[in-house]
Design a protein around this motif. Structure first.
Motif, PDB file in Angstrom:
ATOM      1  N   GLU A  65      14.204 -40.028 -20.058  1.00 15.52           N
ATOM      2  CA  GLU A  65      14.046 -41.124 -21.025  1.00 15.52           C
ATOM      3  C   GLU A  65      12.550 -41.389 -21.198  1.00 15.52           C
ATOM      4  OE1 GLU A  65      14.537 -45.255 -19.133  1.00 15.52           O
ATOM      5  OE2 GLU A  65      16.222 -44.195 -18.241  1.00 15.52           O
ATOM      6  N   PRO A  66      12.160 -41.901 -22.363  1.00 13.37           N
ATOM      7  CA  PRO A  66      10.728 -42.135 -22.587  1.00 13.37           C
ATOM      8  C   PRO A  66      10.172 -43.118 -21.575  1.00 13.37           C
ATOM      9  CG  PRO A  66      11.981 -42.456 -24.615  1.00 13.37           C
ATOM     10  CD  PRO A  66      12.974 -42.330 -23.505  1.00 13.37           C
ATOM     11  N   ARG A  67       8.921 -42.951 -21.237  1.00 13.26           N
ATOM     12  CA  ARG A  67       8.269 -43.811 -20.268  1.00 13.26           C
ATOM     13  C   ARG A  67       7.596 -44.976 -20.983  1.00 13.26           C
ATOM     14  NH1 ARG A  67       8.893 -42.864 -15.216  1.00 13.26           N
ATOM     15  NH2 ARG A  67       6.771 -42.462 -14.561  1.00 13.26           N
ATOM     16  N   GLY A 107       9.773 -51.303 -24.026  1.00 13.13           N
ATOM     17  CA  GLY A 107       9.055 -50.048 -23.866  1.00 13.13           C
ATOM     18  C   GLY A 107       7.629 -50.201 -23.357  1.00 13.13           C
ATOM     19  N   LEU A 108       7.298 -51.376 -22.857  1.00 12.31           N
ATOM     20  CA  LEU A 108       5.909 -51.595 -22.444  1.00 12.31           C
ATOM     21  C   LEU A 108       5.643 -51.221 -20.985  1.00 12.31           C
ATOM     22  CD1 LEU A 108       5.034 -54.967 -24.231  1.00 12.31           C
ATOM     23  CD2 LEU A 108       4.195 -52.678 -24.782  1.00 12.31           C
ATOM     24  N   PHE A 109       6.649 -51.386 -20.121  1.00 16.52           N
ATOM     25  CA  PHE A 109       6.404 -51.177 -18.693  1.00 16.52           C
ATOM     26  C   PHE A 109       7.461 -50.281 -18.045  1.00 16.52           C
ATOM     27  CE2 PHE A 109       4.175 -55.124 -19.565  1.00 16.52           C
ATOM     28  CZ  PHE A 109       2.988 -54.962 -18.855  1.00 16.52           C
ATOM     29  N   THR A 110       6.982 -49.345 -17.225  1.00 14.83           N
ATOM     30  CA  THR A 110       7.863 -48.591 -16.343  1.00 14.83           C
ATOM     31  C   THR A 110       7.385 -48.850 -14.922  1.00 14.83           C
ATOM     32  OG1 THR A 110       8.123 -46.855 -17.988  1.00 14.83           O
ATOM     33  CG2 THR A 110       8.697 -46.278 -15.725  1.00 14.83           C
ATOM     34  N   VAL A 111       8.322 -49.135 -14.021  1.00 14.29           N
ATOM     35  CA  VAL A 111       7.949 -49.279 -12.613  1.00 14.29           C
ATOM     36  C   VAL A 111       8.550 -48.110 -11.849  1.00 14.29           C
ATOM     37  CG1 VAL A 111       8.103 -50.699 -10.550  1.00 14.29           C
ATOM     38  CG2 VAL A 111       7.873 -51.787 -12.775  1.00 14.29           C
ATOM     39  N   ASP A 112       7.689 -47.351 -11.166  1.00 16.00           N
ATOM     40  CA  ASP A 112       8.128 -46.209 -10.378  1.00 16.00           C
ATOM     41  C   ASP A 112       7.850 -46.461  -8.905  1.00 16.00           C
ATOM     42  OD1 ASP A 112       9.263 -44.378 -12.004  1.00 16.00           O
ATOM     43  OD2 ASP A 112       7.432 -43.249 -12.416  1.00 16.00           O
TER      44      ASP A 112
END
Lengths: 158, 617
Positions: A65-67, A107-112
């Protein structure tokens, strides 16, 4: 904008052993691997679709999925763990109302949460879009995230 | 640069470059290792460049951004030669003072020097600093001497001379005998004798053979391979070349983990330089040897550090291990004889050849020769990369080099060897760093991670941490690892969440023994080690969780609660603002209180309170 696959595939077609390298390049160029990309790679390399999906799912480097525009990566290695990585992760997930490995709806933040970034001497470590933030504390992380949210003017701050 | 035709040309080039290196009056080395990158060393380097330029010092001063100097805690590190001054924690605004004071006036900038943590005395030279003094930095010391992007720097310090010696004067068997005499054992985890691996691969019959460098440093808490590959890549290449000559290989691979993009970049750059100079390609140094190396990028899977999984991954497949009854020395990558060693092992090879096996074997213990790089991290004062001779005690590493516990807390244990290793209690700190002795005690050196734990670390939580890691990283191919580790985790979860029963300790031991005996690969077989070693040395902590429903270290969420000590609370609202759950209430300058119904026990309030007013019960 997705980068066209043709230049990435150039010179490597019908070479199944190039699968991971090609997926790496697509991931790097586009930030994710779209279903169309999986189908194209499968066809051009002669690797069954199922096998491509198996590889994409097996390796953590690949994302289906887009990041988010801002990727916040928290190191969960041993050194970071004993110096308090868990409260940091809870802080980030709590502030952004998102699950680990996922992206906020805007769509602003991804937490990994990843297993070790190899800068253990500066634990706990957080990376924001490639920039290292060493010796992180919950307070510093909150300031970082709030600052980003403000700069984006977005809606992730629920 | 035209290709170097033979060893004579290499020797004269080496002499020329060594002489040329001291053309500048001053050499400023900025550490660009992973730690210093994180503390913005590039801003310091940029400022140095500007100052050198604006002061018209271009010909007089050479600026070199190098690989890791080791003392990450004190980064960014700047060293000025020939005075050999060590400046720690340099900020961009300190740069002008270094240029004006040390370069223009030739004096030390006292304010910026490292100070002895006890006496407060300024220590200008690296070798006088307690962190460095007890070390034997045969490999890491090279990092300071080379720009990783400059093959010329490496040649100037005698690089590729060992390859020249081997190609000119030694037969492949002789090389293997020399490595055998050195006693070199694999630095990646297993500690297998390197020469035996090489000999087996040499003996295997095949037209094609592969040498592989394992740079998939997946053990959490280890970053020495990254430091070598990013800091001194040509040492790794030279080691691989010598190995390829001994084995009879024409193609090599460096498998780099996905989390190290800079290592990929540096390795690729080094390879193209080595090709330009003719160290890779056809007819290397006129010897008739053909060899080249490719970089393969990992995909972020811990299991790919295992040899057979790594080879599957290079082939573009899912990285699942296969049974080891068929040896990779005979049937490895593409089913051809393959020899896999890790970065640190390969990097040791050139020095063994040039300084001799005897020199190497003089360092260390009976069964463990040479030096080992350790990543000293966790609850210790001085963190960073440490290189000591085998036989150095754990105490010397933690106390003399590491400076003891962080924040004055007592050190309780060290965790060595990553998820395959174990925890050793402070009572065993007089043990030497040695492959076999640590293994006998239920841990291992592994790749060299050494995470220090203090009284605030819960050992049951550590076991849980590793089980979660292993469950997450298990490739899922064999049942003992896939299901066994999950069951172990369920039991440990019960214990940390207050549902533990006394009989579960025995069950943990029994299940651990089964997983260790039956898992397919080395990673699965050693997966129970963190549980077994903590059970062995810290059983009382398990018992406190089970019997008393108490977590002595105050870590396990279900077994603790927080309260505010009214005598200490200043009513500053710091914890109130920090609490992500909104569990803290109280007006300004009034004693606050925590609602344990809402509290998530995340511990963030603990770190935000500057009055130690939050009490864990």
């Amino acid at each position: 904008m997705a980068v066209p696959l043709e230049p990435i595939l150039e010179g490597r077609k019908s070479q199944p052993q190039q699968l991971i390298e090609i997926l790496q390049d697509i991931q790097e160029a586009n930030g994710w691997i779209s279903p169309e990309a999986v189908t194209t790679v499968s066809g051009e390399l002669g690797v069954p679709l199922m096998e491509v999906y198996r590889v994409v799912n097996f390796y953590k480097a690949f994302h289906l999925e887009p990041r988010g525009k801002n990727v916040i990566t928290l190191c969960m290695g041993t050194a970071c763990h004993v110096r308090g990585a868990n409260p940091l992760l809870r802080q980030a997930l709590g502030l952004l109302k998102v699950e680990a490995g996922h992206t906020t709806q805007d769509g602003l933040f991804t937490v990994d949460a990843v297993n070790c970034l190899g800068a253990c001497a500066l634990a706990p470590l957080v990376i924001h879009n490639g920039v290292y933030h060493p010796n992180m504390t919950p307070a510093k992380l909150r300031t970082l995230i709030r600052g980003l949210q403000k700069a984006e003017g977005g809606t992730s701050d629920a | 640069m035209p290709k170097i035709a033979d060893t004579k040309e290499l020797s004269s080039l080496s002499l020329h470059l060594a002489a040329h290196q001291i053309d500048a009056d001053f050499l400023i080395s900025v550490c660009g290792g992973p730690g210093c990158q994180a503390t913005l060393c590039h801003e310091v380097a940029d400022r140095l460049r500007e100052e050198i330029e604006s002061n018209g010092l271009n010909g007089k001063v050479r600026l070199r951004v190098t690989g890791c100097h080791g003392f990450c805690e004190q980064g960014p590190i700047v060293v000025v030669d020939p005075m050999n001054v060590f400046y720690p924690r340099v900020k961009p605004d300190d740069v002008k003072e270094i240029i004006d004071g040390t370069i223009r006036e030739g004096r030390l900038v006292d304010r910026l020097l490292y100070r002895h943590p006890v006496t407060g005395k300024a220590l200008p030279a690296e070798e006088d600093i307690p962190f460095y003094r007890p070390q034997a930095r045969t490999l890491l010391s090279q990092n300071r001497m080379v720009d990783p992007l400059s093959i010329e720097d490496y040649i100037a310090i005698g690089g590729y001379q060992a390859l020249g010696m081997v190609l000119e004067n030694m037969g492949p068997e002789e090389v293997i005998m020399e490595v055998e005499a050195s006693g070199l054992r694999g630095r990646g985890g297993g500690g297998f004798p390197t020469a035996r691996k090489w000999a087996a691969c040499r003996a295997a019959k095949s037209e094609e053979k592969y040498v592989i460098c394992n740079a998939d440093e997946g053990d959490p808490g280890a970053f020495m391979d990254r430091a070598i590959l990013e800091g001194n890549p040509h040492a790794v290449l030279e080691g691989m070349l010598i190995g390829a000559y001994a084995i009879g290989s024409q193609q090599g691979y460096i498998y780099v983990r996905n989390e190290y993009p800079k290592a990929v970049e540096v390795a690729r750059h080094a390879l193209s330089q080595a090709r330009e100079y003719g160290f890779l390609g056809e007819n290397i140094l006129g010897s008739g040897m053909n060899f080249d190396i490719l970089v393969a990028r990992g995909g972020g899977a811990f299991v790919c550090g295992e040899s057979t999984a790594l080879m599957a991954s290079i082939e573009g497949k899912v990285g699942e291990p296969r049974p080891k009854d068929v040896h990779t020395a005979e049937h490895g990558l593409w089913n051809k004889p393959s020899c896999l060693n890790n970065v640190e092992t390969w990097a040791n090879v050139p020095t063994i050849i040039s300084s001799g096996a005897g020199w190497f074997a003089d360092m260390g213990t009976e069964g463990s020769k040479g030096t080992k790089i350790l990543a000293l991290t966790g609850m210790v004062k001085n963190t960073g990369l440490v290189e000591v001779a085998f036989g150095t005690t754990i105490r010397a590493v933690v106390e003399d080099i590491g400076g003891g516990g962080r924040n004055g807390k007592a050190v309780k244990a060290v965790q060595t060897g990553g998820p395959s290793g174990g925890c050793l209690p402070a009572s065993l700190f007089d043990l030497p760093i040695d492959f076999d002795i640590l293994w006998e005690k239920g841990s291992m050196i592994g790749s060299g991670g050494l995470v220090v734990m203090d009284e605030k670390t819960c050992m049951v939580d550590v076991a849980k941490y590793f089980l979660e890691f292993l469950q997450d990283e298990s490739c899922g191919k064999c049942v003992p690892c896939r299901v066994g580790v999950s069951r172990l985790l369920e039991i440990v979860n019960d214990i940390t969440e207050g549902r533990g029963k006394p009989s579960q300790i025995e069950l943990l031991e029994e299940l651990s023994a089964t997983v260790a005996q039956t898992a397919l690969c080395g990673l699965g077989k050693t997966a129970p080690n963190p549980v077994l070693s903590t059970l062995n040395y810290f059983r009382e902590e398990y018992e406190a969780h089970i019997r008393d429903k108490r977590c002595p270290a105050g870590v396990c969420k279900a077994l603790i609660s927080y309260r505010v000590d009214p005598a200490l609370c200043s009513g500053c609202k710091a914890c109130l603002k920090a609490c992500p759950s909104g569990a803290i209430t109280g007006a300004k300058d009034q004693v606050h209180s925590i609602d344990m119904q809402i509290c998530d026990r995340c511990g963030i309030c603990l770190t935000s309170c500057s009055h130690d007013a939050i009490v864990v019960q």
